[in-house]
Structures are given as structure tokens and as C-alpha cells.
Design a protein around this motif. Structure first.
Motif, short mmCIF file in Angstrom:
data_model
loop_
_atom_site.label_atom_id
_atom_site.label_comp_id
_atom_site.label_asym_id
_atom_site.label_seq_id
_atom_site.Cartn_x
_atom_site.Cartn_y
_atom_site.Cartn_z
N ALA A 33 -4.75 12.57 11.42
CA ALA A 33 -3.80 11.94 10.95
C ALA A 33 -3.91 10.19 11.08
CB ALA A 33 -2.49 12.36 11.86
N LEU A 34 -5.03 9.97 11.78
CA LEU A 34 -5.07 8.52 11.92
C LEU A 34 -5.32 7.49 10.52
CD1 LEU A 34 -4.82 6.10 14.07
CD2 LEU A 34 -7.46 6.55 14.66
N PRO A 35 -6.14 8.07 9.59
CA PRO A 35 -6.16 7.19 8.55
C PRO A 35 -5.03 7.22 7.58
CG PRO A 35 -8.19 8.76 8.70
CD PRO A 35 -7.08 9.01 9.74
N ALA A 36 -4.23 8.50 7.63
CA ALA A 36 -2.96 8.41 6.95
C ALA A 36 -2.13 7.54 7.75
CB ALA A 36 -2.52 9.94 6.97
N VAL A 37 -1.97 7.40 8.77
CA VAL A 37 -0.92 6.41 9.53
C VAL A 37 -1.34 5.04 9.21
CG1 VAL A 37 -0.32 5.54 11.91
CG2 VAL A 37 -0.78 7.99 11.66
N ILE A 38 -2.58 4.63 9.01
CA ILE A 38 -3.00 3.49 8.77
C ILE A 38 -2.75 2.94 7.40
CG2 ILE A 38 -4.93 1.75 8.11
CD1 ILE A 38 -6.37 3.21 10.43
N ARG A 39 -2.76 4.24 6.14
CA ARG A 39 -2.21 3.77 4.86
C ARG A 39 -0.73 3.68 4.92
NH1 ARG A 39 -6.48 7.69 3.85
NH2 ARG A 39 -4.96 9.41 3.90
N ILE A 40 -0.08 4.43 5.62
CA ILE A 40 1.47 4.38 5.69
C ILE A 40 1.80 2.94 6.19
CG2 ILE A 40 3.43 5.13 6.76
CD1 ILE A 40 2.53 7.88 6.29
N ALA A 41 1.10 2.23 7.12
CA ALA A 41 1.47 1.13 7.88
C ALA A 41 1.22 0.13 6.85
CB ALA A 41 0.75 1.02 9.14
N ARG A 42 0.08 0.16 6.30
CA ARG A 42 -0.02 -1.00 5.09
C ARG A 42 0.82 -0.94 4.08
NH1 ARG A 42 -6.77 -0.60 5.04
NH2 ARG A 42 -7.08 -1.70 6.95
N GLN A 43 1.44 0.33 3.59
CA GLN A 43 2.22 0.64 2.45
C GLN A 43 3.43 -0.02 3.08
OE1 GLN A 43 2.31 3.57 -0.39
NE2 GLN A 43 4.32 4.20 0.52
N ALA A 44 3.82 0.23 4.29
CA ALA A 44 5.23 -0.17 4.71
C ALA A 44 5.44 -1.73 4.90
CB ALA A 44 5.48 0.32 6.20
N GLN A 45 4.41 -2.33 5.35
CA GLN A 45 4.42 -3.71 5.27
C GLN A 45 4.35 -4.36 3.74
OE1 GLN A 45 4.94 -5.46 8.28
NE2 GLN A 45 5.13 -2.90 8.59
N SER A 46 3.62 -3.85 3.25
CA SER A 46 3.96 -4.16 1.39
C SER A 46 5.29 -3.98 0.75
CB SER A 46 2.93 -3.43 0.52
OG SER A 46 2.85 -3.51 -0.69
N ILE A 47 5.74 -2.87 1.13
CA ILE A 47 7.24 -2.68 0.83
C ILE A 47 8.12 -3.71 1.42
CG2 ILE A 47 9.06 -1.03 0.90
CD1 ILE A 47 6.89 0.98 0.45
N ALA A 48 8.00 -3.95 2.63
CA ALA A 48 8.85 -4.81 3.57
C ALA A 48 8.79 -6.27 2.54
CB ALA A 48 8.57 -5.03 4.86
N ARG A 49 7.41 -6.70 2.44
CA ARG A 49 7.40 -8.08 1.69
C ARG A 49 8.02 -7.96 0.33
NH1 ARG A 49 2.00 -7.24 3.88
NH2 ARG A 49 1.48 -8.72 5.78
N GLN A 50 7.87 -6.84 -0.34
CA GLN A 50 8.54 -6.66 -1.76
C GLN A 50 9.98 -6.84 -1.67
OE1 GLN A 50 7.20 -2.89 -3.24
NE2 GLN A 50 5.29 -3.11 -3.08
N ASN A 51 10.61 -6.26 -0.51
CA ASN A 51 12.12 -6.26 -0.43
C ASN A 51 12.52 -7.70 -0.09
OD1 ASN A 51 12.26 -3.33 -0.92
ND2 ASN A 51 12.71 -3.13 1.21
N ILE A 52 11.67 -8.34 0.81
CA ILE A 52 12.33 -9.64 1.11
C ILE A 52 12.20 -10.59 -0.20
CG2 ILE A 52 11.46 -11.86 2.28
CD1 ILE A 52 10.62 -10.02 4.85
N GLY A 53 10.95 -10.50 -0.89
CA GLY A 53 11.03 -11.16 -2.17
C GLY A 53 11.91 -11.05 -3.29
#
Length: 778
Positions: free
Chosen positions: A714-734
């Protein structure tokens, strides 16, 4: 913490409201509506917490103390997790804003015997820990009652009832607004297209629209008006104030046009605006509730009846909350385990609800059985190891609540930015009105319509939702994948990890080593196994399993990373037993005083997914290294099998912590993964940390993430989700910033109507929430 406090006495005089609860004052009343509020205000002021009145957002009268609060004995609901410690979970009515949470926590913290008080605004749950007798619970409950909060023993059923009532009120308001707006629109269309109608007919249609629209505006807008009034009383204007002003100004302007029989009214815009805004609130509530469903699912697993075995052998069906540690319960085939426990026989359990494992697993006799699992085999009797509120499900629920509600770096930035919006929006709206009316010489009605559009189209809702929505969606999605996020900033830090440090035993390997039969003396084996029973170290547990009849040795003390000692006897590493460096392989050495040392050697298997997980981490840019306290031979063999080039053996807790510090000093952002007591220091020092299933309590407490499934897949999937979540957060703020930069000039120039402004504003929040829902996808 809560910012500058307003002078509460002058506030009461100017608003005619009770200083404490905010209810309207009757004739002859000065500052307080009743003696209870006077006492509550004196209590708050005496505790030095008067700044609460400058930030509260409660409904008027909601915090008025009851004259005769119901007598409820809370002492039986207190639990004693340790000697001389008590813990109580309460459901708190009136807990409606962050200021209320602060007041409750600070008021209780002022009590000398209270060790901690944590309130959850989402769950309306308050957990109090104090030192002393259980009867103290009644005094603490009375303290909250004096402040105006009503308390009861906490249960998931109470929370669901409260949420359902709030949801029904919001849905009812939406229904009224939608029905009214459709009917007003029919009347308005007749005015729009009826160019040749006479003044009398138009006047009648205007009054018909007012007859429908005004009650709708007054009733359906109450959720916004209440919030706006509470914020206004506190001296902290909110966006609901801007919405309320826009709706009421539109309705008032329309009534003025009706009275003078003007060509058009805007009752359709006011009612449609409310319908759109309420629809957005209902959708946002549904999205947040879905994102927080993980907590509800966990708590629902422990609800229901269990069959408790009485001393005379009879069965008694009782609620799971009534079962205490040490009780014995019968688990029939197909039953769900409502509580944690142990069984004297092997059990086949499906633990997918909590770990995400799709395949049932067999638990050996004496192995801890997790609450929430389903019995897939024969019926068995289980000895309960923890009550419902002290068990693993309740602990996971508390960790989820903490992770979802705490504020990370992006959340704090969004919160600070959104607080600047309201005063700026009101200033821009006022300037728009003055510019159109005073400079451009437009009719005051046109100037007011454009000012209202500015109030409506410029909304910080999208920015306020930008990051929290992503966080709760990601945390909930990871839980359904068998990963428990225990820190508010874990996902942010995990997204930036660029190196992974792995422990060996229990992390890369299965952590279930087996004692190799090498002709050990039975008496020595029995004594060593008795000491080993006091430890959760995998090698100690394997030694205890090899001699299950050995009694627990008395006076055993564990030295983290080294071994166990009981009097003159020692069990642990070779160096701990005075023999110098450790032997190759997994070995425990037993030595009684100056007697001859005895070596117990073990074998452990590499996890099936270890090599694939290490390779996947490398593809994500996280090279792995192995750091273990075991001997060089065993560590080298595991590193070779897992495909890890860099490794180190015989690393004690200080060495592991030092390696993490060296990596961070070199500018790296290490992810530490470990499961033992000896890993706790390194886990706490790392940039971000995780512990696998079966890790010790200390390791899980020090970790930012807990992998509930067996293995590291599960660890690689967690890292991918974490990176995607931060990308989406930046998209939302922008998106939120760009939206407002574009929307404000459009509204100031008078290019939109109130209805279009409301539609665009609601759509912006909808886009942010829908984008956030992608955060849980790998």
C-alpha cells in the motif's frame, strides 16, 4: 489564540442582547437575560477566557444555561485506562463553532486534576482525562452546564440524530426556496415578455411576485441570517453577512419598485439566489459527510448486541458498550466481532472492514483478535481485552477525527486568506455603488443591483473549501485502502519524501520468526520463554510460542533495542549479555548471571510483496536503504532478496535516529518505516514516518501513517495519492484566486445580474469540491 476580544459590556448595550448567550433583553434587563447567564459570564471572565465573546458564532440563546439542568450521573460512564486515571467521552450540545471548542477545552484545562480535554467540532465529542475518582465526572459536567453547554454520554447514535436534524433543516429551506423561485419566475416571465400590458396588470403581477417572494426570502434565508447575525454580534463579519445583505437588499429594492409600480422587480433573483446557495450548502454537506464516512463506518462496526457468557454458563445478549475487559463473549459463525479480544482456539476472520485485506486470515490461539472482523469459521469463545470506548475501533476513529480536523500548512494559508475577503468585498461593493450612482450618474436602483452582484459573485467559499475538502477526501480514501493517517500534515510531508529508510524484522520480513530446533535444554528454554512473554519483540514472541507452557517471569524490564532483564538473568543481543558483537542471523542470547550463555537462533521469511514494493518506491524517486539491529548476515540476506543496495546491521535506536538526522542535514526528506520500540525515536525524528500492521503501540504512536494491511504494497499507492492530493490542493487554490480576480471586475462593470452572480459563485464552490473528490483516486 482567538484574536482580539471585543468589549463585551458595550456590545450588550449597543445590540440589546445578552452578553453571554446573545438572546434579546427584555425591558429592565441589563446585560444578562437571566441569572444563569450572569453566572456563566462571571465564570468565563474568572477563568480569563473573555475573548470567547469576540469570536463565537452560536445562535442567539443557544448557550443559555438551564435553570434546572437534568440530573445525570456521569460517573458510571467514566473509564479507568490506568491506575488513578479516568477518561470520559461526552456528547456536547451547543458546540457549534471553533470558539466554543476553545472555551470548553480551556475551561476544563483550568481544573487542576484535568490532564487533557479535547473536543471534536465534527463529532460534537468531548474526551476528558483527569486524575482522581470517577465521581469527578459529575463536577466537570456541571461546569459545562454552567457555561450553557448540555452534555450526555457520547454515542454514535446521538451524533447521527444531530446531523440528521441539521440536514433536514437545510433541505427544508432548499425546498421552500426552490418552490418559491419557480413560481416567482413564472410571474416575472409574464412581466418580461408583456411589453404592451397596462400599468394596472403589471402592478398586480408585481404584488403577486412580492406575495410569494417575500415569505420565501424571510423563511428560506434563515440559515444565512442566523450565521450573519452571530458573526455581526461577535464583531467578525462573515461571508454569510455579504450573502444576507445581497438577498435582503435585492428583496427590499424589489419591494420599493412594487410600491411605485416600476418596470421590473427582482424577486425572482432573490429567491433563485437562495435556492442556488442552499443547493450548494446541501451538496457541500453531502460531500463532507461522505468524506468523513470513515469514522461513522468504524463506529458502526462496534454497535449491536453481543452474547456475553455468565459465570453459570448462560448467555446474555447485551449492547457492546456494556461489556468490560475480561468478560467472555460467544462469537457465532458469521458474527462480527464488536470488541477486541483473544481466543483459546484458532480463528478464521475476515478483517476487510478495518484493514482492507480481501482474503480472510487465520489467527492463532492467543493472538489478538481485531474488533470489526467477521468470523468466517466455527463458533468460538473470546475473552474481551478492551471495552468499546478503549478498543482499537474507537482509537482509530479518534485518530481519523484528529487528522481530518487539524490544520496543515495549506489549510492555514487558505484560512488566513479567506479572512481578508469579507472586509475587502464590502469595501468593493460600497465603492461600486458610489461609482455608479455618484460618478456615472446611474439610477440608485442600477447602482444597488451592481453592488449586490459584487457581494454575491465574490465569495471565499471556494478558497475556504480548497484544501480542507482535499484533506478529508484523501484521509477517508486512504482509510478505505487500509491506511490510517494520524497527522494533519502527513500527506503534505509524504508528498515531498525523496528517500525511504526501512526496518527489517516485521517491516520487510513477516515478523513471525520461528525458533530453529538446535537441541536446546528444556529447562533453559522454559526460563527464557518466561522472560520473552513480557515483550512484543518478534524474536521474543517467537521464543514464547516455542514454549507456550512457560509462565510469565516476575520483575521483567525491557531495555529498548537491547533486550530483557529480570534480576541477574538477561535475554537479548549478544552485546547486552556481555558477549561482544552479535552473531550472524537472528539470534537471542540468554544468560543467567555469570552462567554459560545460550543462543536461540530464528528464521524469518521476506514478505511476499517486499521486493516489488521496494522497486515501486524506487520508480517514485525514493531510493531505499535498510537499517536493522540484527546481525550482519541476516541483514545482508534480506537486503539482497529485497533488492536494496544500501544497508546497515547492528543499528541500535540511537544509530537509527542519527542516520535519520544525517539524511535531513544533507537536505533529504526521509520516510522512515518501522514497527518496533527501537524504531520509535527514528520514526519521530524522520521527515515523515509509517508503521506496518502489527507494529508496537509506541511505533504506531510515533508514526504519521499506520498501514493496516499486511505487507508494504500500500505504501507506493499512498505516496501517489499524497502527491496527487497536494497537486489538487494547489489547483483549487489557484482556481479560487483566478476566479475572484476575473469575477470582481465583471460584477463592478455591471455585466452580470444577481441571478447570474449567484449561479457563478455556487458553481465555483462546486468545481472545487468535485476536484477534491479526485484526491482519493490512485
Amino acid at each position: 489564540m482567538l484574536g482580539r476580544a471585543l468589549p463585551v459590556a458595550s456590545e450588550a448595550v449597543s445590540t440589546g442582547a445578552c452578553t453571554h448567550c446573545g438572546a434579546a433583553l427584555a425591558a429592565g434587563q441589563d446585560r444578562f437575560c437571566c441569572n444563569g447567564c450572569a453566572g456563566a459570564h462571571a465564570l468565563v471572565a474568572g477563568l480569563g477566557l473573555a475573548s470567547f465573546y469576540g469570536r463565537r458564532e452560536t445562535e442567539a440563546g443557544a448557550l443559555r444555561p438551564e435553570e434546572a439542568p437534568p440530573v445525570l450521573d456521569l460517573a458510571p460512564f467514566a473509564a479507568a485506562p490506568k491506575d488513578d486515571l479516568q477518561r470520559l467521552d461526552l456528547m456536547v450540545a451547543g458546540l457549534t463553532c471553533g470558539a466554543c471548542v476553545w472555551l470548553v477545552e480551556q475551561a476544563l484545562a483550568a481544573e487542576r486534576d484535568v490532564l487533557s480535554a479535547r473536543a471534536s467540532l465534527t463529532a460534537r465529542r468531548l474526551t476528558i482525562t483527569w486524575r482522581g475518582a470517577a465521581a469527578r465526572a459529575n463536577d466537570l459536567g456541571a461546569l459545562l452546564a454552567r457555561l450553557g453547554f448540555r452534555v450526555a454520554p457520547w454515542s454514535p447514535a446521538c451524533l447521527r440524530a444531530t446531523e440528521d436534524a441539521e440536514g433536514r433543516a437545510l433541505t427544508r429551506a432548499l425546498g421552500i426556496a426552490a418552490f418559491g423561485s419557480m413560481n416567482v419566475m413564472l410571474v416575472s416571465v409574464a412581466v418580461w415578455v408583456g411589453g404592451d400590458m397596462g400599468p394596472a396588470l403589471r402592478h398586480g403581477l408585481h404584488w403577486l411576485a412580492a406575495l410569494i417572494g417575500l415569505p420565501v426570502v424571510l423563511v428560506a434565508g434563515m440559515p444565512f441570517y442566523r450565521s450573519a447575525w452571530a458573526a455581526l454580534r461577535a464583531g467578525r463579519p462573515s461571508m454569510d453577512l455579504a450573502i444576507s445583505l445581497g438577498v435582503l437588499a435585492t428583496a427590499g429594492m424589489s419591494l420599493s419598485e412594487t410600491l411605485r409600480n416600476g418596470p421590473y422587480t427582482w424577486f425572482d433573483g432573490a429567491t433563485m439566489l437562495l435556492a442556488l446557495l442552499l443547493a450548494g450548502r446541501v451538496f457541500d454537506r453531502a460531500a463532507r459527510r461522505r468524506a468523513r464516512q470513515s469514522v461513522a463506518e468504524l463506529l458502526a462496526l462496534q454497535e449491536g448486541l453481543v452474547n456475553r457468557l455468565l459465570p453459570d454458563g448462560r448467555l446474555e445478549a447485551v449492547p457492546a458498550e456494556a461489556v468490560a475487559a475480561g468478560d467472555r463473549v460467544l462469537v457465532a459463525a458469521g458474527d462480527r466481532l464488536r470488541l477486541d479480544g483473544e481466543a483459546a482456539v484458532d480463528a478464521l476472520l475476515d478483517a476487510a472492514a478495518t484493514t482492507g485485506e480481501s482474503v480472510p486470515r487465520r489467527y492463532a490461539a492467543g493472538e489478538p483478535l481485531p474488533a470489526g472482523a467477521v468470523n468466517m469459521g466455527a463458533a468460538f469463545t473470546m475473552t474481551v481485552s478492551a471495552s468499546a470506548k478503549d478498543g482499537s475501533l474507537a482509537a482509530m476513529a479518534r485518530l481519523l477525527e484528529r487528522a481530518e480536523q487539524a490544520k496543515g500548512r495549506f489549510v492555514a494559508i487558505a484560512d488566513r486568506a479567506s479572512r481578508f475577503y469579507v472586509p475587502i468585498v464590502h469595501a468593493v461593493a460600497a465603492a461600486t455603488f458610489l461609482a455608479w450612482w455618484g460618478v456615472l450618474d446611474a439610477p440608485w436602483q442600477v447602482a444597488l443591483v451592481n453592488a449586490v452582484c459584487v457581494l454575491l459573485i465574490t465569495c471565499p467559499c471556494a478558497l475556504a473549501l480548497a484544501v480542507p475538502a482535499v484533506q478529508v477526501v484523501a484521509v477517508g480514501g486512504l482509510f478505505r485502502r487500509g491506511v490510517l493517517v494520524t497527522s494533519a500534515t502527513a500527506l503534505e510531508r509524504l508528498a515531498g519524501a525523496d528517500h525511504v529508510v526501512l526496518d527489517k524484522t516485521g517491516t520487510l520480513t513477516e515478523g513471525r520468526p520461528v525458533l530453529l530446533p538446535e537441541g536446546q535444554d528444556p529447562a533453559t528454554l522454559r526460563r527464557a520463554a518466561g522472560m520473552a512473554r513480557a515483550s512484543r519483540h518478534p524474536l521474543a514472541q517467537a521464543l514464547a510460542r516455542a514454549c507456550p507452557e512457560a509462565p510469565l517471569a516476575a520483575g521483567v524490564r525491557e531495555v529498548p533495542g537491547q533486550g530483557l532483564e529480570a534480576g541477574a538473568a538477561r535475554l537479548g543481543s549478544s552485546a547486552f549479555c556481555g558477549l561482544g558483537t552479535s552473531a550472524d542471523g537472528m539470534t537471542l542470547v540468554f544468560r543467567d548471571g555469570e552462567g554459560a550463555p545460550v543462543a536461540f537462533r530464528f528464521a524469518d521469511r521476506l514478505r511476499a510483496d517486499a521486493a516489488a514494493s521496494v522497486a515501486a518506491l524506487g520508480e517514485l524517486g525514493l531510493p531505499a536503504e535498510l537499517l536493522s539491529g540484527d546481525g550482519e548476515g541476516a541483514v545482508a540476506a534480506v537486503a539482497r532478496q529485497a533488492g536494496i543496495a544500501q544497508w546497515r546491521a547492528a543499528a541500535d535506536p540511537l544509530a537509527k535516529q542519527a542516520r535519520i538526522a544525517a539524511l535531513m542535514k544533507a537536505g533529504r526528506h526521509p520516510l522512515m518505516v518501522g514497527d518496533g520500540i527501537n524504531d520509535a525515536a527514528a520514526l519521530a525524528a524522520a521527515h515523515v514516518s509509517a508503521s506496518p500492521a502489527g507494529a508496537t503501540d509506541l511505533a504506531q504512536t510515533a508514526s504519521d501513517l499506520v498501514l493496516q494491511r499486511e505487507g508494504l504494497s500500500a505504501l507506493p499507492a499512498v505516496i501517489r495519492i499524497a502527491r496527487q492530493a497536494q497537486s489538487i490542493a494547489r489547483q483549487n487554490i489557484g482556481f479560487s484566486l483566478v476566479y475572484n480576480v476575473v469575477a470582481v471586475p465583471v460584477a463592478v462593470l455591471g455585466l452580470v445580474t444577481p441571478v447570474i452572480a449567484a449561479l457563478v459563485m455556487a458553481s465555483s464552490s462546486l468545481v472545487v469540491v468535485l476536484n477534491a473528490l479526485r484526491a482519493a483516486k490512485d
